[in-house]
Design a protein around this motif. Structure first.
Motif, PDB file in Angstrom:
ATOM      1  N   ILE A  75      34.241  28.190  40.738  1.00  0.00           N
ATOM      2  CA  ILE A  75      34.730  29.019  39.823  1.00  0.00           C
ATOM      3  C   ILE A  75      33.960  30.358  40.244  1.00  0.00           C
ATOM      4  O   ILE A  75      33.078  30.701  40.870  1.00  0.00           O
ATOM      5  N   ARG A  77      34.205  34.715  39.197  1.00  0.00           N
ATOM      6  CA  ARG A  77      34.120  35.630  38.186  1.00  0.00           C
ATOM      7  C   ARG A  77      34.326  37.078  38.628  1.00  0.00           C
ATOM      8  O   ARG A  77      33.718  37.388  39.738  1.00  0.00           O
ATOM      9  N   ASN A  78      35.263  37.794  37.971  1.00  0.00           N
ATOM     10  CA  ASN A  78      35.423  39.313  38.568  1.00  0.00           C
ATOM     11  C   ASN A  78      35.000  40.069  37.078  1.00  0.00           C
ATOM     12  O   ASN A  78      35.594  39.914  35.987  1.00  0.00           O
ATOM     13  N   ILE A  79      34.350  41.329  37.521  1.00  0.00           N
ATOM     14  CA  ILE A  79      34.000  42.428  36.673  1.00  0.00           C
ATOM     15  C   ILE A  79      34.350  43.692  37.270  1.00  0.00           C
ATOM     16  O   ILE A  79      33.985  43.885  38.325  1.00  0.00           O
ATOM     17  N   GLY A  85      35.435  41.389  32.321  1.00  0.00           N
ATOM     18  CA  GLY A  85      35.052  39.959  32.956  1.00  0.00           C
ATOM     19  C   GLY A  85      36.080  38.750  32.654  1.00  0.00           C
ATOM     20  O   GLY A  85      36.256  38.161  31.661  1.00  0.00           O
ATOM     21  N   THR A  86      36.396  38.326  33.885  1.00  0.00           N
ATOM     22  CA  THR A  86      37.510  37.102  33.908  1.00  0.00           C
ATOM     23  C   THR A  86      37.052  36.087  34.707  1.00  0.00           C
ATOM     24  O   THR A  86      36.562  36.424  35.916  1.00  0.00           O
ATOM     25  N   TYR A  87      37.077  34.919  34.405  1.00  0.00           N
ATOM     26  CA  TYR A  87      36.874  33.549  35.248  1.00  0.00           C
ATOM     27  C   TYR A  87      38.031  33.001  35.918  1.00  0.00           C
ATOM     28  O   TYR A  87      39.132  32.779  35.047  1.00  0.00           O
ATOM     29  N   TYR A  88      37.909  32.660  36.954  1.00  0.00           N
ATOM     30  CA  TYR A  88      39.084  31.774  37.665  1.00  0.00           C
ATOM     31  C   TYR A  88      38.753  30.402  38.328  1.00  0.00           C
ATOM     32  O   TYR A  88      37.655  30.516  38.607  1.00  0.00           O
ATOM     33  N   SER A 100      38.220  34.736  29.495  1.00  0.00           N
ATOM     34  CA  SER A 100      38.040  36.206  29.709  1.00  0.00           C
ATOM     35  C   SER A 100      36.840  36.439  28.909  1.00  0.00           C
ATOM     36  O   SER A 100      36.802  36.012  27.647  1.00  0.00           O
ATOM     37  N   HIS A 101      35.993  37.479  29.110  1.00  0.00           N
ATOM     38  CA  HIS A 101      34.911  38.014  27.895  1.00  0.00           C
ATOM     39  C   HIS A 101      35.727  38.449  26.884  1.00  0.00           C
ATOM     40  O   HIS A 101      35.234  38.464  25.817  1.00  0.00           O
TER      41      HIS A 101
END
Length: 344
Positions: A75, A77-79, A85-88, A100-101
């Protein structure tokens, strides 16, 4: 020694993403300058990270919070400034977003944030972040937003909901890492000690004058907005540069530095007292000279103040005294007291 820098602090380390097979193994160091940077010591670890940087839209601060034992599933996460904040999910070479947050926000609608530098009056180069709206037509009205703290705190190139909100309403936003800010070495942080009402304010003022010359900013429509120490600066800087700002907004700000020795929770511990001693000192004349409360006669712009009645860091007396001083001077102002709120 694994790594050191002479320009900015190392902000953290990265451990091996597979803690099952490589417990507590440091594989990279992180530092922040114009962006978040990672220096990997392990090419095997750095490879997937670089691949994720290329795959993720608006990639900025990418982390791997979870990974399978065999390393084939992870997993990420990008911020970033345009990503709250998005999870992949990355599994066996396949890549997809999973959550996504703040899914109602489209990154395309968020404003771009640029890292820039300028020279203060003494030639010191300072970092700043400039957010330009992607709506309307320039030149834009601008808001200078000094951060709180001030010591050890800094602004970074990240998602900031207040900045993005203001940009969505057509305001450019300027965030300055003035003297006293963290991340640039101990000496830089300590250079703000005793200089709340002088060098720090000069950095903010010089940054504002620099930004006023940018093509997309309207030099005739610049306001100061800040919370905590940022609120202090929002009311202190206009008493020094009386021709520069058109309004000031202070939220939970310390406007009478003498009160910090009498009311703030920070004075109750030895650590807190040592901090106050270094940051503002005890000299009554200096405390008054560096307090917006005792410079209210130099304010010539409208002011808005907001405070929480249950604020234990900056007691409500700061707000009450400043409101009274504004009234006694017949100064244009508005004030809002939130009875159930604390510091922030």
């Amino acid at each position: 020694l694994l790594y050191r820098r002479s320009d900015v602090d190392v902000s953290g380390v990265r451990f091996h993403s597979n803690s099952w097979t490589h417990p507590d193994e440091v594989t990279a160091v992180a530092y922040f300058k114009d962006n978040y940077h990672f220096e990997y010591f392990d090419e095997i670890e750095g490879g997937p990270f670089n691949q994720l940087q290329e795959l993720i839209p608006y990639s900025h601060y990418v982390t791997i919070p979870s990974r399978s034992r065999d390393g084939n599933t992870l997993i990420a996460r990008n911020i970033g400034p345009r990503d709250p904040g998005t999870y992949y999910l990355y599994r066996n070479g396949e890549f997809q977003a999973v959550g996504s947050h703040q899914p109602l926000l489209d990154p395309e609608d968020l404003a771009d944030v640029k890292y820039m530098t300028y020279e203060a009056r003494d030639g010191k180069k300072l970092a700043t972040f400039v957010t330009i709206p992607n709506i309307g037509e320039p030149p834009y009205p601008a808001i200078v937003m000094p951060h709180g703290g001030p010591h050890g705190v800094r602004d970074t190139w990240r998602y900031d909901r207040e900045v993005q909100f203001l940009a969505s309403r057509g305001y450019a936003v300027l965030q300055i890492n003035f003297r006293g800010s963290g991340g640039y070495g101990r000496g830089f942080a300590q250079s703000g000690y005793g200089n709340w009402g002088t060098e720090i304010q000069y950095d903010i003022i010089d940054g504002t004058r620099w930004a006023a010359n940018l093509e997309k900013i309207d030099p005739e429509r610049i306001c100061l907005v800040g919370a905590s120490f940022g609120a202090y600066s929002a009311l202190m800087a206009p008493t020094i540069a009386q021709d520069l700002y058109k309004c000031a907004v202070g939220v939970v700000g310390p406007y009478n530095l003498e009160l910090m020795w009498k009311t703030a929770d920070i004075r109750r511990s030895r650590l807190g007292k040592n901090y106050l001693e270094a940051a503002i000192g005890r000299d009554q004349e200096t405390l008054r000279r560096h307090s917006p409360l005792y410079n209210v006669d130099k304010l010539n712009i409208p002011v808005f103040l907001a405070h929480g009645k249950k604020d234990w860091r900056v007691y409500v007396e700061h707000y009450e005294q400043m409101v009274k001083a504004l009234k006694d001077n017949g100064h244009s102002h508005q004030a809002f007291l939130a009875k159930q709120e604390g510091h922030g």
